[in-house]
Write a protein that holds these residues in place. Structure first.
Motif, PDB file in Angstrom:
ATOM      1  N   VAL A   5       0.838  -1.201   0.000  1.00 31.22           N
ATOM      2  CA  VAL A   5       0.000   0.000   0.000  1.00 31.22           C
ATOM      3  C   VAL A   5       0.872   1.251   0.000  1.00 31.22           C
ATOM      4  O   VAL A   5       0.633   2.208  -0.766  1.00 31.22           O
ATOM      5  CB  VAL A   5      -0.955  -0.006   1.210  1.00 31.22           C
ATOM      6  N   VAL A   6       1.886   1.259   0.865  1.00 32.97           N
ATOM      7  CA  VAL A   6       2.776   2.423   0.929  1.00 32.97           C
ATOM      8  C   VAL A   6       3.510   2.611  -0.391  1.00 32.97           C
ATOM      9  O   VAL A   6       3.622   3.747  -0.915  1.00 32.97           O
ATOM     10  CB  VAL A   6       3.772   2.257   2.093  1.00 32.97           C
ATOM     11  N   SER A   7       4.005   1.522  -0.968  1.00 34.08           N
ATOM     12  CA  SER A   7       4.716   1.613  -2.247  1.00 34.08           C
ATOM     13  C   SER A   7       3.794   2.139  -3.342  1.00 34.08           C
ATOM     14  O   SER A   7       4.194   2.989  -4.165  1.00 34.08           O
ATOM     15  CB  SER A   7       5.263   0.240  -2.642  1.00 34.08           C
ATOM     16  N   ARG A  12       2.272   6.309  -7.020  1.00 32.94           N
ATOM     17  CA  ARG A  12       1.141   7.044  -7.591  1.00 32.94           C
ATOM     18  C   ARG A  12       1.369   8.545  -7.513  1.00 32.94           C
ATOM     19  O   ARG A  12       1.166   9.284  -8.498  1.00 32.94           O
ATOM     20  CB  ARG A  12      -0.140   6.645  -6.845  1.00 32.94           C
ATOM     21  N   ARG A  13       1.790   9.008  -6.332  1.00 26.65           N
ATOM     22  CA  ARG A  13       2.040  10.438  -6.183  1.00 26.65           C
ATOM     23  C   ARG A  13       3.159  10.897  -7.109  1.00 26.65           C
ATOM     24  O   ARG A  13       3.089  11.991  -7.710  1.00 26.65           O
ATOM     25  CB  ARG A  13       2.410  10.744  -4.737  1.00 26.65           C
ATOM     26  N   SER A  14       4.198  10.088  -7.230  1.00 26.57           N
ATOM     27  CA  SER A  14       5.319  10.453  -8.094  1.00 26.57           C
ATOM     28  C   SER A  14       4.894  10.539  -9.559  1.00 26.57           C
ATOM     29  O   SER A  14       5.239  11.501 -10.270  1.00 26.57           O
ATOM     30  CB  SER A  14       6.447   9.441  -7.924  1.00 26.57           C
ATOM     31  N   LEU A  15       4.127   9.542 -10.028  1.00 29.28           N
ATOM     32  CA  LEU A  15       3.691   9.542 -11.423  1.00 29.28           C
ATOM     33  C   LEU A  15       2.741  10.689 -11.715  1.00 29.28           C
ATOM     34  O   LEU A  15       2.826  11.337 -12.779  1.00 29.28           O
ATOM     35  CB  LEU A  15       3.023   8.207 -11.754  1.00 29.28           C
ATOM     36  N   ILE A  16       1.811  10.953 -10.793  1.00 28.44           N
ATOM     37  CA  ILE A  16       0.857  12.050 -11.007  1.00 28.44           C
ATOM     38  C   ILE A  16       1.592  13.387 -11.023  1.00 28.44           C
ATOM     39  O   ILE A  16       1.313  14.274 -11.856  1.00 28.44           O
ATOM     40  CB  ILE A  16      -0.241  12.022  -9.937  1.00 28.44           C
ATOM     41  N   ALA A  17       2.547  13.560 -10.096  1.00 29.32           N
ATOM     42  CA  ALA A  17       3.298  14.828 -10.063  1.00 29.32           C
ATOM     43  C   ALA A  17       4.105  15.016 -11.345  1.00 29.32           C
ATOM     44  O   ALA A  17       4.157  16.129 -11.918  1.00 29.32           O
ATOM     45  CB  ALA A  17       4.217  14.843  -8.847  1.00 29.32           C
ATOM     46  N   GLU A  18       4.726  13.923 -11.811  1.00 31.20           N
ATOM     47  CA  GLU A  18       5.504  14.019 -13.047  1.00 31.20           C
ATOM     48  C   GLU A  18       4.600  14.329 -14.230  1.00 31.20           C
ATOM     49  O   GLU A  18       4.945  15.156 -15.098  1.00 31.20           O
ATOM     50  CB  GLU A  18       6.250  12.703 -13.262  1.00 31.20           C
ATOM     51  N   SER A 125      -5.739  13.860 -21.022  1.00 25.34           N
ATOM     52  CA  SER A 125      -6.372  12.620 -20.550  1.00 25.34           C
ATOM     53  C   SER A 125      -5.395  11.809 -19.688  1.00 25.34           C
ATOM     54  O   SER A 125      -4.229  11.664 -20.039  1.00 25.34           O
ATOM     55  CB  SER A 125      -6.851  11.782 -21.734  1.00 25.34           C
ATOM     56  N   MET A 126      -5.936  11.291 -18.589  1.00 22.78           N
ATOM     57  CA  MET A 126      -5.113  10.482 -17.657  1.00 22.78           C
ATOM     58  C   MET A 126      -5.439   8.988 -17.752  1.00 22.78           C
ATOM     59  O   MET A 126      -5.065   8.204 -16.874  1.00 22.78           O
ATOM     60  CB  MET A 126      -5.356  10.946 -16.214  1.00 22.78           C
ATOM     61  N   ASN A 127      -6.141   8.590 -18.822  1.00 20.93           N
ATOM     62  CA  ASN A 127      -6.555   7.186 -18.940  1.00 20.93           C
ATOM     63  C   ASN A 127      -5.362   6.237 -18.971  1.00 20.93           C
ATOM     64  O   ASN A 127      -5.371   5.164 -18.352  1.00 20.93           O
ATOM     65  CB  ASN A 127      -7.405   6.992 -20.194  1.00 20.93           C
ATOM     66  N   GLU A 128      -4.322   6.629 -19.719  1.00 21.97           N
ATOM     67  CA  GLU A 128      -3.151   5.768 -19.790  1.00 21.97           C
ATOM     68  C   GLU A 128      -2.480   5.634 -18.431  1.00 21.97           C
ATOM     69  O   GLU A 128      -2.059   4.533 -18.029  1.00 21.97           O
ATOM     70  CB  GLU A 128      -2.157   6.353 -20.800  1.00 21.97           C
ATOM     71  N   LEU A 129      -2.393   6.772 -17.699  1.00 25.22           N
ATOM     72  CA  LEU A 129      -1.804   6.714 -16.360  1.00 25.22           C
ATOM     73  C   LEU A 129      -2.675   5.888 -15.411  1.00 25.22           C
ATOM     74  O   LEU A 129      -2.149   5.123 -14.588  1.00 25.22           O
ATOM     75  CB  LEU A 129      -1.621   8.132 -15.809  1.00 25.22           C
ATOM     76  N   ASP A 130      -4.004   6.052 -15.533  1.00 27.96           N
ATOM     77  CA  ASP A 130      -4.904   5.247 -14.688  1.00 27.96           C
ATOM     78  C   ASP A 130      -4.712   3.762 -14.955  1.00 27.96           C
ATOM     79  O   ASP A 130      -4.707   2.937 -14.025  1.00 27.96           O
ATOM     80  CB  ASP A 130      -6.364   5.637 -14.949  1.00 27.96           C
ATOM     81  N   HIS A 131      -4.562   3.398 -16.238  1.00 25.51           N
ATOM     82  CA  HIS A 131      -4.333   1.987 -16.572  1.00 25.51           C
ATOM     83  C   HIS A 131      -3.007   1.501 -15.971  1.00 25.51           C
ATOM     84  O   HIS A 131      -2.936   0.386 -15.423  1.00 25.51           O
ATOM     85  CB  HIS A 131      -4.319   1.823 -18.093  1.00 25.51           C
TER      86      HIS A 131
END
Length: 429
Positions: A5-7, A12-18, A125-131
């Protein structure tokens, strides 16, 4: 699972920020192109300017020019996806970024203010990131479950390995408790516990030697007592035959002497029998139902009280031990339980069972675990001491004979009142 969960949250935060930083940089670049295209033409073609942007398939550009919305193609709900709060924020001349829902997925809206109050919006669009995040969550979950399973398996095996010597000690102690004093531990099996194994075996040897000395002492004493007892019994028999020629007090004394000598003989016989109980059972095919009926006849009872509930009645048992087991239970029922009312036999593949019912007061819960000990009587038995004149060894012999067959003796409350003595003998068929 917690590490997974922590990982996941950190990645997730790192990818969204990037992704947010990339979207903002791309929006600034596209906004500069749009602003140049609009300002360099007197009558700019907004559609052509927007179509000149290299937004790829994930980004869509929207321009708010002079209060009007412009897009590369027909508006399919892009302007509705731009939050009013973000529009108000951009109207103040500040860049804004907000996550929204668009076309059934998440998207990142970047607002870049232009000159004269115009605003350029780019919806990424964030669909690719969501996937990607869903795949990451699935992988981390599988890894966590696999790690947990592997850890549980390793822990289980490690625990078994650590506890295996103690389990062997416990099994050996249980066998010794059940009367199998030959049980020993093998020092070669667990070299790390050689001292414990040696000490345990030494303790069992000392215990077995002590029990053997006690057994031989009881047997020797009982054997030495038999000769003088036979002489006393013969003399008492002569005295008893002449009781009628004696005065009342002498006759009463003669009767007491005869009764006590008879009880003494039974006690000596029981002690001799008890000294022999550590010998293995001499198993043979025995018709237990007929043996029970014969015991009833010898005790003056109707053989019809013997009932076969299930299975065959020919069991592989020690005839002498089972016959004495019946005799002792019937004597106990006659002396303390008002007489036996039923004997039930049930033969099965895994277990054979004998039950003897009486119509006495029963056995109190606190006495049930005690009555199988030597020279122990329950409260009801103690109150009947004068009538029965028992030795206090009858039920102890019953328990010993059951144990010699790897079985167990127990007492229960009979429905309707009284006691039910139960003997379970495994693997007798």
């Amino acid at each position: 699972m917690a590490m997974a969960v922590v990982s996941y949250q950190l990645v997730r935060r790192s990818l969204i920020a990037e992704r947010e930083n990339t979207a903002v940089r791309a929006a600034y670049y596209d906004a500069a192109i749009v602003e140049a295209g609009v300002n360099n033409n007197v009558t700019p073609d907004i559609g052509t300017v927007l179509r000149s942007l290299d937004t790829g398939e994930s980004r869509r550009a929207v321009l708010q020019l002079d209060g009007h919305w412009h897009a590369r193609s027909a508006d399919t709900g892009l302007t509705a996806a731009i939050p009013a709060a973000l529009q108000a924020h951009a109207a103040t001349g500040r860049v804004g970024v907000q996550m929204v829902r668009a076309d059934g997925g998440s998207a990142l809206v970047v607002a870049v203010p232009l000159e004269d109050g115009d605003v350029f919006y780019e919806i990424d669009s964030m669909n690719e990131l969501d996937h990607t995040l869903r795949v990451l969550a699935l992988v981390l979950t599988l890894v966590a479950l696999g790690t947990a399973g592997a850890g549980a398996f390793v822990g289980w095996n490690a625990t078994r390995y650590v506890l295996r010597p103690l389990i062997r000690v416990a099994d050996a102690a249980q066998q010794i408790t059940a009367g199998r004093h030959f049980a020993r531990l093998d020092p070669a099996t667990e070299p790390d516990l050689a001292r414990l194994t040696t000490s345990f075996n030494h303790m069992v040897d000392q215990l077995s030697a002590r029990m053997e000395r006690d057994r031989r002492f009881a047997a020797d004493v009982s054997h030495e007592l038999r000769s003088p007892l036979q002489t006393l019994a013969a003399a008492a028999s002569v005295l008893d035959r002449r009781r009628e020629s004696l005065d009342e007090r002498s006759g009463l004394a003669a009767g007491l002497v005869v009764d006590e000598i008879d009880r003494f003989q039974r006690l000596v016989n029981d002690l001799l029998e008890l000294a022999r109980t550590d010998q293995p059972a001499d198993r043979q095919q025995v018709d237990v139902a007929e043996l029970a009926r014969q015991a009833c006849r010898d005790h003056g009872l109707d053989p019809s009280i013997v009932a076969v509930l299930a299975g065959p009645v020919v069991w592989s048992v020690d005839r002498r031990r089972i016959r004495q087991l019946f005799d002792n239970l019937l004597d106990n029922a006659a002396g303390y339980g008002g007489g036996a009312t039923a004997i039930r036999l049930a033969g099965g593949v895994d277990r054979c069972r004998i039950e003897v019912d009486d119509e006495g007061p029963g056995v109190s819960p606190e006495d049930k675990p005690l009555i199988w000990d030597r020279f122990v009587r329950g409260r009801s038995q103690s109150s009947s001491r004068a009538d029965g004149g028992g030795t206090g060894l009858g039920l102890a012999l019953v328990a010993q004979h059951a144990s010699a067959h790897d079985g167990a003796a127990s007492v229960h409350d009979r429905p309707g009142g009284g006691a039910r003595f139960r003997i379970d003998l495994p693997e007798c068929l």
